[in-house]
Design an enzyme around this catalytic site. Structure first.
Site, PDB file in Angstrom:
ATOM      1  N   TYR A 112      -9.580  11.343   3.853  1.00  0.00           N
ATOM      2  CA  TYR A 112      -9.690  11.228   2.395  1.00  0.00           C
ATOM      3  C   TYR A 112     -11.000  11.834   1.880  1.00  0.00           C
ATOM      4  O   TYR A 112     -11.043  12.377   0.783  1.00  0.00           O
ATOM      5  CB  TYR A 112      -9.573   9.768   1.954  1.00  0.00           C
ATOM      6  CG  TYR A 112      -8.280   9.125   2.386  1.00  0.00           C
ATOM      7  CD1 TYR A 112      -7.076   9.492   1.812  1.00  0.00           C
ATOM      8  CD2 TYR A 112      -8.260   8.168   3.391  1.00  0.00           C
ATOM      9  CE1 TYR A 112      -5.879   8.908   2.215  1.00  0.00           C
ATOM     10  CE2 TYR A 112      -7.076   7.571   3.797  1.00  0.00           C
ATOM     11  CZ  TYR A 112      -5.887   7.946   3.208  1.00  0.00           C
ATOM     12  OH  TYR A 112      -4.715   7.369   3.619  1.00  0.00           O
ATOM     13  N   HIS A 124       0.075  11.910  -5.716  1.00  0.00           N
ATOM     14  CA  HIS A 124      -0.476  11.956  -4.358  1.00  0.00           C
ATOM     15  C   HIS A 124       0.653  11.818  -3.323  1.00  0.00           C
ATOM     16  O   HIS A 124       0.761  12.613  -2.383  1.00  0.00           O
ATOM     17  CB  HIS A 124      -1.505  10.829  -4.191  1.00  0.00           C
ATOM     18  CG  HIS A 124      -2.047  10.695  -2.805  1.00  0.00           C
ATOM     19  ND1 HIS A 124      -3.243  11.275  -2.423  1.00  0.00           N
ATOM     20  CD2 HIS A 124      -1.572  10.078  -1.698  1.00  0.00           C
ATOM     21  CE1 HIS A 124      -3.468  11.014  -1.141  1.00  0.00           C
ATOM     22  NE2 HIS A 124      -2.470  10.280  -0.678  1.00  0.00           N
ATOM     23  N   GLU A 125       1.517  10.843  -3.516  1.00  0.00           N
ATOM     24  CA  GLU A 125       2.584  10.590  -2.533  1.00  0.00           C
ATOM     25  C   GLU A 125       3.591  11.737  -2.504  1.00  0.00           C
ATOM     26  O   GLU A 125       4.028  12.164  -1.434  1.00  0.00           O
ATOM     27  CB  GLU A 125       3.294   9.265  -2.846  1.00  0.00           C
ATOM     28  CG  GLU A 125       2.392   8.034  -2.754  1.00  0.00           C
ATOM     29  CD  GLU A 125       1.629   7.924  -1.447  1.00  0.00           C
ATOM     30  OE1 GLU A 125       2.132   8.418  -0.418  1.00  0.00           O
ATOM     31  OE2 GLU A 125       0.521   7.362  -1.442  1.00  0.00           O
ATOM     32  N   HIS A 166       0.849  -1.197   0.000  1.00  0.00           N
ATOM     33  CA  HIS A 166       0.000   0.000   0.000  1.00  0.00           C
ATOM     34  C   HIS A 166       0.890   1.254   0.000  1.00  0.00           C
ATOM     35  O   HIS A 166       1.793   1.389   0.828  1.00  0.00           O
ATOM     36  CB  HIS A 166      -0.953   0.019   1.199  1.00  0.00           C
ATOM     37  CG  HIS A 166      -1.976   1.103   1.081  1.00  0.00           C
ATOM     38  ND1 HIS A 166      -3.164   0.920   0.396  1.00  0.00           N
ATOM     39  CD2 HIS A 166      -1.968   2.393   1.484  1.00  0.00           C
ATOM     40  CE1 HIS A 166      -3.844   2.059   0.411  1.00  0.00           C
ATOM     41  NE2 HIS A 166      -3.144   2.966   1.059  1.00  0.00           N
ATOM     42  N   ALA A 167       0.636   2.164  -0.934  1.00  0.00           N
ATOM     43  CA  ALA A 167       1.532   3.300  -1.143  1.00  0.00           C
ATOM     44  C   ALA A 167       1.598   4.215   0.084  1.00  0.00           C
ATOM     45  O   ALA A 167       0.580   4.456   0.731  1.00  0.00           O
ATOM     46  CB  ALA A 167       1.067   4.108  -2.352  1.00  0.00           C
ATOM     47  N   GLU A 175      -3.645  14.894   2.650  1.00  0.00           N
ATOM     48  CA  GLU A 175      -4.104  14.002   1.581  1.00  0.00           C
ATOM     49  C   GLU A 175      -4.498  14.766   0.319  1.00  0.00           C
ATOM     50  O   GLU A 175      -4.652  14.164  -0.746  1.00  0.00           O
ATOM     51  CB  GLU A 175      -5.283  13.157   2.072  1.00  0.00           C
ATOM     52  CG  GLU A 175      -4.975  12.270   3.275  1.00  0.00           C
ATOM     53  CD  GLU A 175      -3.825  11.308   3.048  1.00  0.00           C
ATOM     54  OE1 GLU A 175      -3.520  10.999   1.882  1.00  0.00           O
ATOM     55  OE2 GLU A 175      -3.199  10.893   4.044  1.00  0.00           O
ATOM     56  N   HIS A 200      -6.563   0.434   5.557  1.00  0.00           N
ATOM     57  CA  HIS A 200      -6.512   1.384   6.668  1.00  0.00           C
ATOM     58  C   HIS A 200      -7.115   0.851   7.959  1.00  0.00           C
ATOM     59  O   HIS A 200      -6.841   1.381   9.027  1.00  0.00           O
ATOM     60  CB  HIS A 200      -7.192   2.687   6.244  1.00  0.00           C
ATOM     61  CG  HIS A 200      -6.592   3.272   4.992  1.00  0.00           C
ATOM     62  ND1 HIS A 200      -6.736   2.672   3.749  1.00  0.00           N
ATOM     63  CD2 HIS A 200      -5.828   4.375   4.786  1.00  0.00           C
ATOM     64  CE1 HIS A 200      -6.092   3.381   2.836  1.00  0.00           C
ATOM     65  NE2 HIS A 200      -5.534   4.419   3.438  1.00  0.00           N
ATOM     66  N   HIS A 215       2.594  14.509  -0.338  1.00  0.00           N
ATOM     67  CA  HIS A 215       2.970  14.322   1.077  1.00  0.00           C
ATOM     68  C   HIS A 215       4.424  14.747   1.298  1.00  0.00           C
ATOM     69  O   HIS A 215       4.755  15.467   2.238  1.00  0.00           O
ATOM     70  CB  HIS A 215       2.836  12.847   1.474  1.00  0.00           C
ATOM     71  CG  HIS A 215       1.425  12.356   1.629  1.00  0.00           C
ATOM     72  ND1 HIS A 215       0.494  13.003   2.405  1.00  0.00           N
ATOM     73  CD2 HIS A 215       0.791  11.253   1.137  1.00  0.00           C
ATOM     74  CE1 HIS A 215      -0.659  12.302   2.369  1.00  0.00           C
ATOM     75  NE2 HIS A 215      -0.500  11.257   1.603  1.00  0.00           N
TER      76      HIS A 215
HETATM   77  O1  X8Z Z   1      -4.304   5.351   1.077  1.00  0.00           O
HETATM   78  C1  X8Z Z   1      -4.243   6.186   0.200  1.00  0.00           C
HETATM   79  C2  X8Z Z   1      -2.884   6.705  -0.291  1.00  0.00           C
HETATM   80  C3  X8Z Z   1      -1.869   6.738   0.792  1.00  0.00           C
HETATM   81  S1  X8Z Z   1      -2.183   7.936   1.988  1.00  0.00           S
HETATM   82  C4  X8Z Z   1      -2.377   5.807  -1.397  1.00  0.00           C
HETATM   83  N1  X8Z Z   1      -5.383   6.623  -0.398  1.00  0.00           N
HETATM   84  C5  X8Z Z   1      -6.701   6.130   0.000  1.00  0.00           C
HETATM   85  C6  X8Z Z   1      -6.889   4.678  -0.386  1.00  0.00           C
HETATM   86  O2  X8Z Z   1      -6.086   4.141  -1.150  1.00  0.00           O
HETATM   87  O3  X8Z Z   1      -7.864   4.066   0.074  1.00  0.00           O
HETATM   88  C7  X8Z Z   1      -5.474   7.641  -1.440  1.00  0.00           C
HETATM   89  C8  X8Z Z   1      -6.918   7.713  -1.805  1.00  0.00           C
HETATM   90  C9  X8Z Z   1      -7.685   7.001  -0.727  1.00  0.00           C
HETATM   91 ZN    ZN Z   2      -1.984   9.879   1.271  1.00  0.00          ZN
END
Ligand code: X8Z
Ligand code: ZN
Length: 578
Positions: free
Chosen positions: A487, A349-350, A319-320, A377, A477, A353
């Site tokens: 988000y 997105h990254e 997960h990024a 975010e 998450h 951050h």
């Molecule tokens: O978790 C993330 C990022 C890292 S903060 C990749 N996002 C959420 C997800 O993947 O569920 C970005 C959009 C929503």
């Molecule tokens: Zn993020």
């Protein structure tokens, strides 16, 4: 004894900031090693470092309550407040409990990272990325259902840990004076927790009509594709047919939905694949965007230390995420990049951050975070909104651009990414807040999850789900203890930021055709906000970038206004809602 002890607080805060900086660096180093090389040893070391950081933070926060308060409007008073709010996970003060809690989170995260399933008709097992490809590409509803169900099995094995985690985390939050962990999360927005919940409801009401219109259009088109036995005329959409494991964004099924009579959106995945763009080149594109706004290039260590592809020989957390390991300039990202439009956006997105982290690195330690977590975010996503046809032409990824007279395809694609996300962004913590407060007890975890998903998103699982499953655990998450409302907020804020920056550079065209690429004026405005970190309450940061102190969906609604008109036309005789 003298009453004026402002300097006592000052001395305590000085000690706190240097101690916490040091311990946070240790915890981040351990966690980096864990996430890029999951073993029992790296798990234990990372859990222990994190437990120590929590214990020290809690001790310091408690210590501040024993001293006379600093002047309420001073930076020190804000630091005291933030010290109590900076953790997303608080353990009970007992050392064994706190290490158990951080171990539980590491274990759940590890189970998520190692999830595999042998897809229907295949011989080898697939990981989340592989299963996500199936959801994106297959048109066979049975194959889709199998990939969906196979991945969701990953949640099952973490249910006992999750129950224990909720209990321990709540006990920790209560020691710090919060009602529960959810209330603690809601306290991080410079307003009362109840007022924050109302704020979220208000924003959702602003955008709900647009979502309902999109939902109704998509449901009808999916019914054409999969047939009336699979897709109801007026009920919730089956979650496994939306092209994404969590039905959180739907651009993957754009090819099924695009109206034939309008010009299609640019297929970035196809372009990147044809050009054999490497992960490093993809990150370079995003870096150059920030440089065009007047930011410095990334440090050499970024390229040496980041993890950009999935290693062949070990388990990692794919997960990024973006890191600033030393809170100064040790910026890194950790991603398993593939040549897709989605990953191209995620890279932006990254880096958002990373550039935020770098911009606030000169603040005192306790101010080194975003104005609120939705801001963090939103930054990279704001940049992604500037990935317009004109921008892609400027950087040579497409040859020519079309006139903006027929942009329904482009707008529909964007709405499938961004508008579809909104109710999912709400659902995850609507559920977790109820779990932490006890309103949803463990024996109703799964039922409540699907009730909430149905209420906000209008989606339903394929087939019956029982309490033998733990479907929330199949979303990163949840096992990783990352709050999610950020988000939802970011999906509103990024349009507010984009609109403000577009105005700053004097753009007058439609928002979806405006790119801030190369605008030093927009860059300056963005940077002013980033550099503030969380030194002031978030409305001041919002004012710095957008000239207003309230979060508003106006930018989003303006951006999608032409699409809304088109959807309303398409939906004229169709059922709406679920
Ligand atoms: O978790 C993330 C990022 C890292 S903060 C990749 N996002 C959420 C997800 O993947 O569920 C970005 C959009 C929503
Ligand atoms: Zn993020």
């Amino acid at each position: 004894m003298a009453l004026s002890t402002g300097s006592e607080i000052e001395r305590l805060l000085e000690r706190a900031e240097s101690r916490l900086l040091e311990m946070s660096i240790d915890a981040q180093r351990a966690e980096w090693i864990y996430s890029t090389y999951i073993t029992p040893d790296s798990e234990a070391l990372s859990a222990r470092a994190y437990a120590r950081l929590i214990a020290t933070t809690v001790d310091l926060a408690k210590e501040t309550t024993r001293l006379p308060p600093a002047d309420a409007s001073s930076p020190d008073a804000r630091k005291v407040k933030l010290l109590r709010l900076m953790l997303t996970l608080v353990a009970p003060s007992d050392a064994a409990d706190s290490e158990e809690l951080t171990r539980l989170v590491a274990t759940m995260q590890g189970k998520y990272a190692k999830g595999r399933h042998v897809p229907k008709g295949a011989t080898d097992s697939a990981d989340l990325q592989g299963l996500s490809h199936i959801l994106l590409e297959s048109r066979d509803p049975d194959v889709l259902e199998d990939a969906w169900t196979g991945w969701h099995r990953v949640g099952r094995a973490m249910r006992p840990e999750f129950v224990r985690y909720v209990d321990l985390a709540n006990r920790g939050a209560r020691e710090l004076g919060f009602e529960d962990t959810g209330a603690m999360w809601r306290s991080k927005y410079d307003m009362e927790p109840a007022a924050f919940s109302r704020e979220v409801d208000r924003l959702w009401e602003e955008v709900r009509p647009l979502y309902v219109a999109l939902h109704s259009y998509v449901r009808r088109r999916l019914r054409d594709t999969f047939g009336p036995d699979r897709v109801p005329e007026s009920g919730p959409i089956p979650a496994h047919l939306l092209g994404n494991m969590w039905a959180q964004s739907w651009e993957g099924i754009y090819p099924l939905l695009a109206p034939r009579e309008t010009r299609p959106a640019i297929d970035l995945t196809k372009i990147l694949l044809e050009r054999k763009t490497t992960p490093v080149e993809m990150v370079r594109y995003a870096e150059r965007f920030f440089v065009s706004l007047g930011f410095d290039p990334l440090p050499a260590s970024f390229w040496e230390r980041s993890m950009l592809v999935r290693p062949r020989d070990r388990e990692v957390v794919c997960h990024a995420s973006a890191w600033d390991v030393d809170f100064a300039d040790d910026l890194r990202i950790k991603m398993c990049i593939e040549a897709t439009g989605e990953d191209f956006r995620t890279i932006h997105h990254e880096l958002g951050h990373n550039y935020y982290q770098r911009a606030y690195a000169r603040q005192p330690f306790l101010f080194r975070d975003s104005a609120h977590d939705g801001f963090h975010e939103a930054v990279g996503d704001t940049i992604s909104l500037s990935v317009t046809p004109e921008y892609l032409a400027r950087i040579g990824l497409v040859d020519e651009t079309s006139p903006p007279d027929d942009d329904i395809g482009l707008l529909l694609h964007r709405a499938l990414e961004k508008v579809a996300f909104l109710p999912f962004g709400l659902s995850v913590d609507a559920w977790r807040w109820d779990v932490f407060s006890g309103a949803v007890p463990p024996e109703q975890y799964n039922r409540a999850w699907w009730e909430i998903r149905r209420r906000y998103q209008g989606v339903a699982p394929p087939g019956e789900r029982t309490e033998g499953e733990f479907d929330p655990g199949a979303k990163y998450h949840v096992p990783a203890n990352v709050p999610y409302m950020r988000y939802f907020l970011a999906h509103i804020l990024q349009f507010q930021f984009h609109r403000a920056l577009a105005r700053e550079m004097g753009a007058t065209g439609p928002l979806h055709r405006t790119s801030i690429y190369g605008s030093l004026a927009a860059g300056r405005r963005l940077r002013t906000m980033l550099e503030m970190g969380q030194s002031e309450e978030w409305p001041s940061a919002l004012e710095a970038i957008a000239g207003e102190r309230t979060m508003s969906a106006r930018g989003l609604l303006e951006y999608f206004a032409p699409l809304k008109r088109w959807l309303d036309e398409q939906n004229r005789d169709a059922p709406s809602g679920w």
